[in-house]
Write a protein that holds these residues in place. Structure first.
Motif, PDB file in Angstrom:
ATOM      1  N   THR A 328       0.841  -1.246   0.133  1.00 21.27           N
ATOM      2  CA  THR A 328       0.012  -0.024   0.006  1.00 21.27           C
ATOM      3  C   THR A 328       0.839   1.260   0.052  1.00 21.27           C
ATOM      4  O   THR A 328       1.681   1.538   0.681  1.00 21.27           O
ATOM      5  CB  THR A 328      -0.816   0.009   1.277  1.00 21.27           C
ATOM      6  N   GLN A 329       0.673   2.071  -1.159  1.00 23.23           N
ATOM      7  CA  GLN A 329       1.445   3.265  -1.195  1.00 23.23           C
ATOM      8  C   GLN A 329       0.781   4.751  -0.978  1.00 23.23           C
ATOM      9  O   GLN A 329       1.361   5.651  -1.080  1.00 23.23           O
ATOM     10  CB  GLN A 329       2.049   3.349  -2.337  1.00 23.23           C
ATOM     11  N   ASP A 330      -0.469   4.450  -0.557  1.00 29.78           N
ATOM     12  CA  ASP A 330      -1.391   5.717  -0.413  1.00 29.78           C
ATOM     13  C   ASP A 330      -1.079   6.436   0.798  1.00 29.78           C
ATOM     14  O   ASP A 330      -1.506   5.751   2.195  1.00 29.78           O
ATOM     15  CB  ASP A 330      -2.694   5.449  -0.588  1.00 29.78           C
ATOM     16  N   PRO A 331      -0.601   7.363   1.223  1.00 30.27           N
ATOM     17  CA  PRO A 331      -0.234   7.964   2.385  1.00 30.27           C
ATOM     18  C   PRO A 331      -1.602   8.679   3.097  1.00 30.27           C
ATOM     19  O   PRO A 331      -1.400   8.795   4.348  1.00 30.27           O
ATOM     20  CB  PRO A 331       0.851   9.183   2.099  1.00 30.27           C
ATOM     21  N   LEU A 332      -2.694   8.906   2.481  1.00 32.78           N
ATOM     22  CA  LEU A 332      -3.861   9.445   2.982  1.00 32.78           C
ATOM     23  C   LEU A 332      -4.662   8.175   3.832  1.00 32.78           C
ATOM     24  O   LEU A 332      -5.292   8.332   4.320  1.00 32.78           O
ATOM     25  CB  LEU A 332      -4.642  10.122   1.785  1.00 32.78           C
ATOM     26  N   PHE A 333      -4.392   7.052   2.877  1.00 34.02           N
ATOM     27  CA  PHE A 333      -5.436   6.154   3.557  1.00 34.02           C
ATOM     28  C   PHE A 333      -4.557   4.604   3.899  1.00 34.02           C
ATOM     29  O   PHE A 333      -4.261   3.928   3.174  1.00 34.02           O
ATOM     30  CB  PHE A 333      -6.368   5.624   2.490  1.00 34.02           C
ATOM     31  N   PRO A 334      -3.694   4.874   4.928  1.00 36.89           N
ATOM     32  CA  PRO A 334      -2.649   3.891   5.030  1.00 36.89           C
ATOM     33  C   PRO A 334      -3.231   2.527   5.637  1.00 36.89           C
ATOM     34  O   PRO A 334      -4.293   2.367   6.340  1.00 36.89           O
ATOM     35  CB  PRO A 334      -1.628   4.389   6.270  1.00 36.89           C
ATOM     36  N   VAL A 335      -2.680   1.299   5.211  1.00 39.92           N
ATOM     37  CA  VAL A 335      -3.286  -0.066   5.613  1.00 39.92           C
ATOM     38  C   VAL A 335      -2.002  -0.700   6.536  1.00 39.92           C
ATOM     39  O   VAL A 335      -0.924  -0.528   6.183  1.00 39.92           O
ATOM     40  CB  VAL A 335      -3.510  -0.574   4.189  1.00 39.92           C
ATOM     41  N   TRP A 336      -2.555  -0.969   7.441  1.00 39.55           N
ATOM     42  CA  TRP A 336      -1.586  -1.563   8.479  1.00 39.55           C
ATOM     43  C   TRP A 336      -1.754  -3.087   8.701  1.00 39.55           C
ATOM     44  O   TRP A 336      -2.766  -3.588   8.600  1.00 39.55           O
ATOM     45  CB  TRP A 336      -2.007  -0.759   9.783  1.00 39.55           C
ATOM     46  N   ARG A 337      -0.391  -3.571   8.893  1.00 42.95           N
ATOM     47  CA  ARG A 337      -0.617  -5.156   9.372  1.00 42.95           C
ATOM     48  C   ARG A 337      -0.274  -4.956  10.660  1.00 42.95           C
ATOM     49  O   ARG A 337       0.584  -4.526  11.400  1.00 42.95           O
ATOM     50  CB  ARG A 337       0.473  -5.760   8.393  1.00 42.95           C
ATOM     51  N   TYR A 338      -1.110  -5.911  11.609  1.00 43.15           N
ATOM     52  CA  TYR A 338      -1.055  -6.239  12.963  1.00 43.15           C
ATOM     53  C   TYR A 338      -0.181  -7.246  13.403  1.00 43.15           C
ATOM     54  O   TYR A 338      -0.553  -8.525  12.862  1.00 43.15           O
ATOM     55  CB  TYR A 338      -2.410  -5.779  13.620  1.00 43.15           C
ATOM     56  N   HIS A 339       0.606  -7.370  14.405  1.00 42.28           N
ATOM     57  CA  HIS A 339       1.309  -8.304  14.987  1.00 42.28           C
ATOM     58  C   HIS A 339       1.130  -8.335  16.706  1.00 42.28           C
ATOM     59  O   HIS A 339       1.913  -7.830  17.505  1.00 42.28           O
ATOM     60  CB  HIS A 339       2.632  -8.601  14.582  1.00 42.28           C
ATOM     61  N   PRO A 340       0.083  -9.079  17.122  1.00 43.08           N
ATOM     62  CA  PRO A 340      -0.182  -8.999  18.590  1.00 43.08           C
ATOM     63  C   PRO A 340       0.652 -10.061  19.171  1.00 43.08           C
ATOM     64  O   PRO A 340       0.827 -11.162  18.685  1.00 43.08           O
ATOM     65  CB  PRO A 340      -1.626  -9.400  18.539  1.00 43.08           C
ATOM     66  N   PHE A 341       0.963  -9.786  20.749  1.00 42.43           N
ATOM     67  CA  PHE A 341       1.423 -11.109  21.350  1.00 42.43           C
ATOM     68  C   PHE A 341       0.708 -10.699  22.720  1.00 42.43           C
ATOM     69  O   PHE A 341       0.636  -9.529  23.142  1.00 42.43           O
ATOM     70  CB  PHE A 341       2.892 -11.130  21.226  1.00 42.43           C
ATOM     71  N   PHE A 342       0.907 -11.953  23.575  1.00 38.69           N
ATOM     72  CA  PHE A 342       0.346 -11.683  24.718  1.00 38.69           C
ATOM     73  C   PHE A 342       0.990 -12.077  25.940  1.00 38.69           C
ATOM     74  O   PHE A 342       1.987 -12.678  25.709  1.00 38.69           O
ATOM     75  CB  PHE A 342      -1.031 -13.026  25.000  1.00 38.69           C
ATOM     76  N   THR A 343       1.115 -11.187  26.718  1.00 34.56           N
ATOM     77  CA  THR A 343       2.051 -11.247  27.877  1.00 34.56           C
ATOM     78  C   THR A 343       1.731 -10.729  29.402  1.00 34.56           C
ATOM     79  O   THR A 343       0.837  -9.995  29.438  1.00 34.56           O
ATOM     80  CB  THR A 343       3.532 -10.328  27.680  1.00 34.56           C
ATOM     81  N   ASN A 344       2.329 -11.221  30.180  1.00 31.39           N
ATOM     82  CA  ASN A 344       2.157 -10.576  31.635  1.00 31.39           C
ATOM     83  C   ASN A 344       3.372 -10.201  32.525  1.00 31.39           C
ATOM     84  O   ASN A 344       3.338  -9.869  33.597  1.00 31.39           O
ATOM     85  CB  ASN A 344       1.457 -11.860  32.700  1.00 31.39           C
ATOM     86  N   THR A 345       4.372  -9.648  31.522  1.00 29.11           N
ATOM     87  CA  THR A 345       5.261  -8.859  31.960  1.00 29.11           C
ATOM     88  C   THR A 345       5.051  -7.401  32.386  1.00 29.11           C
ATOM     89  O   THR A 345       3.929  -6.860  32.035  1.00 29.11           O
ATOM     90  CB  THR A 345       6.419  -8.671  31.038  1.00 29.11           C
ATOM     91  N   THR A 346       6.130  -6.825  33.073  1.00 31.60           N
ATOM     92  CA  THR A 346       5.668  -5.398  33.477  1.00 31.60           C
ATOM     93  C   THR A 346       6.666  -4.433  32.817  1.00 31.60           C
ATOM     94  O   THR A 346       6.603  -3.164  32.877  1.00 31.60           O
ATOM     95  CB  THR A 346       5.962  -5.333  35.027  1.00 31.60           C
ATOM     96  N   GLU A 347       7.251  -4.944  31.657  1.00 35.65           N
ATOM     97  CA  GLU A 347       8.083  -3.913  30.668  1.00 35.65           C
ATOM     98  C   GLU A 347       7.314  -2.728  30.310  1.00 35.65           C
ATOM     99  O   GLU A 347       6.114  -3.131  29.909  1.00 35.65           O
ATOM    100  CB  GLU A 347       8.987  -4.817  29.904  1.00 35.65           C
ATOM    101  N   PRO A 348       7.737  -1.567  29.889  1.00 32.54           N
ATOM    102  CA  PRO A 348       7.042  -0.715  29.094  1.00 32.54           C
ATOM    103  C   PRO A 348       6.823  -1.199  27.776  1.00 32.54           C
ATOM    104  O   PRO A 348       7.607  -2.247  27.403  1.00 32.54           O
ATOM    105  CB  PRO A 348       7.903   0.312  29.032  1.00 32.54           C
ATOM    106  N   THR A 349       5.887  -0.685  27.091  1.00 30.75           N
ATOM    107  CA  THR A 349       5.204  -1.296  25.896  1.00 30.75           C
ATOM    108  C   THR A 349       6.360  -1.688  24.757  1.00 30.75           C
ATOM    109  O   THR A 349       6.483  -2.723  24.291  1.00 30.75           O
ATOM    110  CB  THR A 349       4.145  -0.517  25.268  1.00 30.75           C
ATOM    111  N   ALA A 350       7.114  -0.705  24.592  1.00 31.72           N
ATOM    112  CA  ALA A 350       8.098  -0.878  23.494  1.00 31.72           C
ATOM    113  C   ALA A 350       9.124  -1.810  23.965  1.00 31.72           C
ATOM    114  O   ALA A 350       9.846  -2.429  23.013  1.00 31.72           O
ATOM    115  CB  ALA A 350       8.819   0.613  23.125  1.00 31.72           C
TER     116      ALA A 350
END
Length: 461
Positions: A328-350
């Motif tokens: 996707t090359q359209d900067p006005l309507f970006p299309v994102w790909r999502y990669h979730p993971f599940f955790t119980n750590t207390t680290e900051p998000t990044a």
């Protein structure tokens, strides 16, 4: 480089009985003995009934012979003959022919492989006490689990069946056997193997994962880790209620990629765009004009309850990493790909995202083993191949521990192939002045200092 002599056809003769072709096995096997390898094998691996008379006799020296052959580069039963050449029998006791070792491996059953797995875990703990192979485990430890499909090319292999694998990014069916393995590493130490279990090719990725994770966590604790400082990581195949529950029950934390489903998609959809923040990955590049990261990776998180409605229901953090779709090359309507993971750590998000993505380090172990003993599944008998995989894991840990004793940062994290070339496969001439054995190694050997540091570290006591 050119030949400096006019050689003739009869100028090369295989007749030197005092030449030790793999002199590095001397300190390596001494290190193994100091960590109690023979004692553990004798205590835990027991044979009662034999298919072939005396096929399982003297099991301990036969097992150490296989490990020594693997350390010297053997990737099949026939190749184990490398430990019998020249003066190897003068240096080592209990050296067996490859045919004898092949008969012995075929005596293994599932119960014997479980006994051998116990030796693997206990020997790793002993190596961690003897060497810095798990340096820093008291601060933080990472347990990573993954499986792969090792292809076979005949119908005679027991357990061989069609399983899913990826080739060039495409999922295909391939006949093979599927090892499941668990590694332990730290912030500074390279991964070592805490468990290996061979399965049929069609076995699901998570089959047996819960018990293996539990064993690996207990092994990490025995090696000096604290439960609350152990993080178990894996891909979405292992994000199941039984595996997560096993981690929580053992007192450790987890970080698993999670498969997309309506509940996960609803949680991702609840995250507003302004809540996403850029991730500064190690080695990321910044724009010299704006000072912003040249990366489209962003992360956010939301509270999420996994396995809702089951006895494994648990609430934790759903961390979502998104990147722009390359198509996707359209900067006005970006299309994102999502990669979730599940955790119980207390680290900051990044930081939690960066830590989770490092679980791919276990892939280096697979490539290391495939470039060595796992190049083949050498027998037609399933239990023999299962034993071979576990012995390869013991060899891997032993080489890794030896590398940490060389005093060089390179060998502490080097691949098995490098360690074999630099430390093990070094030719030496055996002499006995005044009946005292002395190994004369090549002059000007480029890794002589590292080799001698290993030698002195092992034989200092």
């Amino acid at each position: 480089m050119q030949a400096s002599h006019a050689w003739r056809g009869d100028s090369a003769v295989f007749d030197e009985d005092n030449l030790v072709s793999h002199a590095g096995l001397v300190p390596l096997l001494e290190l193994a003995e100091q960590a109690g390898l023979s004692r553990l094998l004798h205590e835990h691996v027991r044979f009662v009934d034999e298919r072939v008379t005396s096929g399982a006799a003297n099991s301990t020296p036969k097992l150490t012979s296989i490990i020594a052959g693997m350390a010297a580069g053997a990737d099949s039963i026939e190749d184990l003959d490398v430990i019998r050449a020249g003066g190897m029998k003068k240096v080592f006791g209990g050296v067996y022919a490859s045919a004898t070792l092949g008969i012995f491996l075929r005596e293994f059953t599932h119960g014997h492989t479980r006994q051998l797995s116990a030796v693997l875990r206990r020997h790793l703990v002993a190596l961690a006490e003897q060497t810095p192979v798990l340096d820093g485990i008291g601060e933080r430890a990472f347990v990573d689990i993954d499986s792969l499909l090792r292809p076979v090319y005949g119908r005679a292999k027991q357990g061989a069946s069609f399983g899913h694998t990826k080739i060039s990014g495409r999922t295909v069916l391939r006949r093979g056997l599927s090892p499941l393995a668990v590694t332990i590493c730290t912030e500074t130490a390279a991964p070592v193997l805490a468990g290996v279990r061979l399965r049929a090719g069609r076995a699901g990725s998570a089959k047996g994962a819960a018990s293996m994770v539990t064993e690996a966590i207990n092994t990490a604790k025995a090696a000096g880790a604290r439960a609350e400082n152990i993080l178990v990581r894996g891909d979405s195949a292992y994000c199941s209620g039984t595996v997560v529950n096993a981690v929580v029950k053992a007192g450790a934390t987890f970080s698993f990629a999670i498969a997309r489903n309506p509940a996960v998609d609803a949680a991702i959809g609840s995250l507003p765009d302004e809540q996403y923040t850029p991730v500064h990955y190690p080695g990321a590049v910044t724009d010299p004009d704006t000072g912003e990261l040249i990366s489209d990776a962003q992360v956010s998180e939301v509270e999420y309850t996994a396995f809702a409605g089951t006895r494994h229901e648990i609430t934790g953090r759903l961390v979502v990493r998104r990147v722009l779709d390359a198509n996707t090359q359209d900067p006005l309507f970006p299309v994102w790909r999502y990669h979730p993971f599940f955790t119980n750590t207390t680290e900051p998000t990044a930081e939690a995202d960066i830590t989770h993505r490092r679980h791919a380090i276990c892939e280096t172990v697979w490539s290391d083993l495939i470039d060595g003993p796992w190049a083949h599944q050498p027998s037609g008998v399933f239990a023999a191949n299962a034993a071979w995989c576990i012995l390869a894991a013991i060899c891997h840990n032993l080489l890794r521990a030896a590398g940490t004793l060389t005093g060089t940062a390179r060998h502490a994290v080097a691949r098995g192939a490098t360690l074999r070339t630099h430390l093990i496969n070094v030719a030496a001439r055996l002499a006995r002045p005044q009946r005292r054995p002395v190994l004369h190694l090549p002059a000007r050997w480029p890794r002589a200092e590292a080799w001698l540091t290993l030698w002195k570290a092992v034989f200092a006591t």
